[in-house]
Design a protein around this motif. Structure first.
Motif, PDB file in Angstrom:
ATOM      1  N   VAL A  32       0.890  -1.154   0.000  1.00  0.00           N
ATOM      2  CA  VAL A  32       0.000   0.000   0.000  1.00  0.00           C
ATOM      3  C   VAL A  32       0.928   1.203   0.000  1.00  0.00           C
ATOM      4  CG1 VAL A  32      -0.321   0.057   2.541  1.00  0.00           C
ATOM      5  CG2 VAL A  32      -1.977   1.189   1.025  1.00  0.00           C
ATOM      6  N   GLY A  33       0.696   2.125  -0.925  1.00  0.00           N
ATOM      7  CA  GLY A  33       1.550   3.302  -1.028  1.00  0.00           C
ATOM      8  C   GLY A  33       3.007   2.945  -1.238  1.00  0.00           C
ATOM      9  N   GLU A  34       3.286   1.942  -2.067  1.00  0.00           N
ATOM     10  CA  GLU A  34       4.644   1.484  -2.405  1.00  0.00           C
ATOM     11  C   GLU A  34       5.400   0.865  -1.220  1.00  0.00           C
ATOM     12  OE1 GLU A  34       3.935   5.020  -3.444  1.00  0.00           O
ATOM     13  OE2 GLU A  34       2.850   3.915  -4.981  1.00  0.00           O
ATOM     14  N   ARG A 107      -1.171   3.993   7.899  1.00  0.00           N
ATOM     15  CA  ARG A 107      -1.137   5.140   8.824  1.00  0.00           C
ATOM     16  C   ARG A 107       0.252   5.753   8.993  1.00  0.00           C
ATOM     17  NH1 ARG A 107      -0.960   3.709  14.740  1.00  0.00           N
ATOM     18  NH2 ARG A 107      -0.252   1.574  14.786  1.00  0.00           N
ATOM     19  N   LYS A 108       1.284   5.082   8.478  1.00  0.00           N
ATOM     20  CA  LYS A 108       2.637   5.645   8.516  1.00  0.00           C
ATOM     21  C   LYS A 108       2.961   6.439   7.238  1.00  0.00           C
ATOM     22  CE  LYS A 108       4.699   3.624  12.283  1.00  0.00           C
ATOM     23  NZ  LYS A 108       3.625   3.080  13.036  1.00  0.00           N
ATOM     24  N   LEU A 109       2.091   6.342   6.250  1.00  0.00           N
ATOM     25  CA  LEU A 109       2.310   7.076   5.007  1.00  0.00           C
ATOM     26  C   LEU A 109       2.022   8.558   5.229  1.00  0.00           C
ATOM     27  CD1 LEU A 109       0.516   4.719   2.438  1.00  0.00           C
ATOM     28  CD2 LEU A 109       2.977   4.923   2.827  1.00  0.00           C
ATOM     29  N   PRO A 110       2.610   9.427   4.389  1.00  0.00           N
ATOM     30  CA  PRO A 110       2.292  10.853   4.500  1.00  0.00           C
ATOM     31  C   PRO A 110       0.776  11.071   4.342  1.00  0.00           C
ATOM     32  CG  PRO A 110       4.098  10.495   2.952  1.00  0.00           C
ATOM     33  CD  PRO A 110       3.559   9.140   3.323  1.00  0.00           C
ATOM     34  N   LYS A 111       0.259  12.086   5.038  1.00  0.00           N
ATOM     35  CA  LYS A 111      -1.196  12.345   5.038  1.00  0.00           C
ATOM     36  C   LYS A 111      -1.756  12.481   3.624  1.00  0.00           C
ATOM     37  CE  LYS A 111      -1.961  12.477   9.488  1.00  0.00           C
ATOM     38  NZ  LYS A 111      -1.956  11.117   9.977  1.00  0.00           N
ATOM     39  N   ILE A 117      -5.182   7.457  -1.309  1.00  0.00           N
ATOM     40  CA  ILE A 117      -5.595   6.049  -1.246  1.00  0.00           C
ATOM     41  C   ILE A 117      -7.032   5.938  -0.781  1.00  0.00           C
ATOM     42  CG2 ILE A 117      -5.202   3.869  -0.009  1.00  0.00           C
ATOM     43  CD1 ILE A 117      -2.122   4.736  -0.109  1.00  0.00           C
ATOM     44  N   GLU A 118      -7.423   6.719   0.214  1.00  0.00           N
ATOM     45  CA  GLU A 118      -8.791   6.652   0.743  1.00  0.00           C
ATOM     46  C   GLU A 118      -9.826   7.105  -0.279  1.00  0.00           C
ATOM     47  OE1 GLU A 118      -8.227   8.820   4.376  1.00  0.00           O
ATOM     48  OE2 GLU A 118      -7.217   7.091   5.293  1.00  0.00           O
ATOM     49  N   THR A 119      -9.421   7.931  -1.247  1.00  0.00           N
ATOM     50  CA  THR A 119     -10.389   8.419  -2.238  1.00  0.00           C
ATOM     51  C   THR A 119     -10.313   7.634  -3.554  1.00  0.00           C
ATOM     52  OG1 THR A 119      -8.851  10.135  -2.973  1.00  0.00           O
ATOM     53  CG2 THR A 119     -10.464  10.761  -1.286  1.00  0.00           C
ATOM     54  N   MET A 120      -9.600   6.532  -3.574  1.00  0.00           N
ATOM     55  CA  MET A 120      -9.507   5.704  -4.802  1.00  0.00           C
ATOM     56  C   MET A 120     -10.837   5.053  -5.108  1.00  0.00           C
ATOM     57  SD  MET A 120      -5.848   3.847  -4.386  1.00  0.00           S
ATOM     58  CE  MET A 120      -4.980   3.946  -5.926  1.00  0.00           C
TER      59      MET A 120
END
Length: 120
Positions: A32-34, A107-111, A117-120
């Protein structure tokens, strides 16, 4: 094809999750997020394992409660657990563990990445 289709499906149902296969490791990796949140492969004995990122205190509890869960194979032992898949076959449990690993990484990814990701 992946010999654990339920695990593969559960990992890729998580929003923004992606997958690749790393030939050198003979492992399916889930991101998730690379960033990796889970990996499906084998240990040095050739046993199938699912390695998942965990919150350290949660990993300790899981290892105490479930003999199929061992410290993360070739990973930071406090932040990763490996599940011996010949001993733990509960697909619902494995899906919850994958979701936990996904959340740990998300939750460790930048905001801004979390919002993307949440809006995909």
């Amino acid at each position: 094809m992946n010999k654990y289709p339920a695990i593969h499906k559960a990992a890729l149902q998580l929003k923004g999750a992606t997958h690749d296969y790393k030939e050198e490791w003979t492992a399916d990796r889930y991101f998730v997020g690379e960033k990796i949140f889970a990996m499906l492969g084998t240990n040095k004995e050739g046993r199938d394992i699912l390695t998942v990122k965990v919150e350290p205190s949660q990993g300790e509890i899981l290892r105490t409660e479930n003999p199929a869960i061992i410290p993360g194979y070739h990973m930071n032992k406090s932040h990763w657990v490996s599940v011996l898949l010949d001993e733990e076959k509960n697909e619902e449990f494995l899906a919850k563990l994958l979701a936990h690993g996904y959340e740990q990484v998300l939750r460790k990814l930048p905001k801004y990445r979390q919002r993307e990701i949440e809006t995909m």
